[in-house]
Design an enzyme around this catalytic site. Structure first.
Site, short mmCIF file in Angstrom:
data_model
loop_
_atom_site.label_atom_id
_atom_site.label_comp_id
_atom_site.label_asym_id
_atom_site.label_seq_id
_atom_site.Cartn_x
_atom_site.Cartn_y
_atom_site.Cartn_z
N GLY A 1 0.91 -1.13 -0.09
CA GLY A 1 -0.04 -0.02 0.05
C GLY A 1 0.80 1.26 0.08
O GLY A 1 2.00 1.16 0.55
N CYS A 2 0.49 2.40 -0.46
CA CYS A 2 1.06 3.66 -0.24
C CYS A 2 1.70 4.12 1.09
O CYS A 2 2.68 4.51 1.03
CB CYS A 2 0.21 4.68 -0.91
N TYR A 3 0.58 4.02 1.87
CA TYR A 3 1.01 4.43 3.38
C TYR A 3 2.14 3.28 3.83
O TYR A 3 3.00 4.08 4.50
CB TYR A 3 -0.11 4.65 4.28
N ALA B 1 5.84 4.38 2.33
CA ALA B 1 6.34 5.40 2.83
C ALA B 1 6.78 5.26 4.55
O ALA B 1 7.81 5.58 4.87
CB ALA B 1 5.52 6.81 2.80
#
Length: 347
Positions: A150-152, A155
């Protein structure tokens, strides 16, 4: 050249895959698939891809898809891949990179609780490789089914793993404050992404309930060998692209700024898409816009005994399509940077 198929080509993730793959030296975009617009030209949905000679949208049929592609990207909502990927895997002949969350969580009950859907078959969840390329390179290289992070979590994990591997941070102390642009919500219409509702405003959402929380905790534990508890709070900001993660952890040992800086620089020295910023600087989302980079800075606050890590990505690239292509490159033994050496768009 390998043949690529994209399922969900009419969504933001599919459009971003096309933007990046068009310039890839080892790829032919052979097939585009859609359950809602089969037989149509993608130019009708996305005029910006006009003139690229893309194939028309085809219906989703596992039998033909497995024969007509060397790799298939699934840029679909949660629940679609859980059914389609096992069909493709059983037929053989193609590799699958899933951009949804259907194969990320190893625990079926966790998937049910956080996604409110039935999980994919356990045998295929066990075979899926979590595609955080910087930390699972060897596993990705031998994979047939990759669960794209996932994007979160991308990061966040890139920011937290080095510190947890060192054992420098109390494992139940992590507080992750994350802010994302609106494109992360997808192309569907809802009041939550209505222009007049989000413009000139910022707000938290899914507080203590976001489905990326168990993904972060699971992978942090796997990489560090330490079970961690993460307080994760996402926010929506009125911009199209970008994620900024600010993570706070309580140090359990005396760590200097120089030591923290050296740790991150050494950890990511040979990772082409993680750029560790100089001490005392603060990365901006604008500085990675349109690229596959993750920019990180680390700060030790001696007054509070905490470490603060800042991490920025473009949620559509390193947080989705770019990382998926990075994984494809590793799976097919292409140069890891192939098709992804994009200078961020600035200003």
């Amino acid at each position: 050249m390998i043949r690529v198929g994209i399922v969900g080509a009419t969504g933001y993730g599919g459009a971003e895959l096309i933007r990046l793959l068009v310039g890839h030296p080892h790829v032919q975009i052979a097939n585009l698939y859609s359950s809602s617009a089969e037989g149509e030209s993608l130019e009708k949905t996305f005029p910006h891809v006009s003139g690229l000679g893309l194939p028309k949208l085809a219906p989703i049929d596992a039998q033909s898809m497995s024969k007509d592609n060397d790799v298939i990207f699934l840029a679909t909502p949660a629940g679609v891949s859980a059914d389609l990927s096992p069909q493709l895997m059983k037929l053989g002949g193609t590799k699958v990179i899933d951009l949804s969350g259907d194969f990320r969580l190893e625990c079926a009950d966790a998937y049910r609780n956080w996604y409110k859907k039935e999980p994919a078959p356990a045998e295929w969840v066990e075979k899926a490789v979590y595609g955080l390329t910087e930390w699972n390179y060897e596993q990705v290289a031998g994979a047939s089914l990759v669960a794209n992070p996932g994007c979160y979590p991308t990061a966040t994990l890139l920011a937290l793993i080095p510190l947890m591997q060192k054992g420098w941070v109390k494992p139940d102390s992590w507080i992750v404050d994350a802010k994302s642009g609106v494109s992360g919500a997808g192309r569907g219409l809802s009041m939550g992404v209505h222009y007049s509702e989000i413009n000139e405003s910022i707000h938290a959402y899914k507080v203590a309930k976001h489905q990326h929380t168990p993904e972060i905790e699971q992978e942090l534990a796997k990489q560090s060998g330490i079970a961690s508890l993460v307080q994760f709070t996402p926010h929506l900001v009125p911009m199209t692209r970008g994620i900024l993660v600010t993570a706070y952890g309580q140090l359990v040992t005396n760590v200097t700024q120089a030591q923290a800086q050296e740790l991150f620089e050494a950890t990511y020295a040979d990772k082409p898409f993680v750029r560790v910023r100089p001490a005392g600087t603060h990365p901006h989302t604008k500085e990675v816009l349109g690229s596959n980079y993750c920019d990180i800075s680390v700060h030790v606050d001696e007054r509070t005994g905490r470490v603060i890590v800042l991490s920025v990505i473009d949620n559509m690239v390193k947080g989705a399509a770019g990382q998926a292509i990075q994984n494809m490159n590793v799976m097919f033994q292409f140069p890891e940077k192939a098709g992804l050496l994009l200078v961020p768009v600035f200003p």
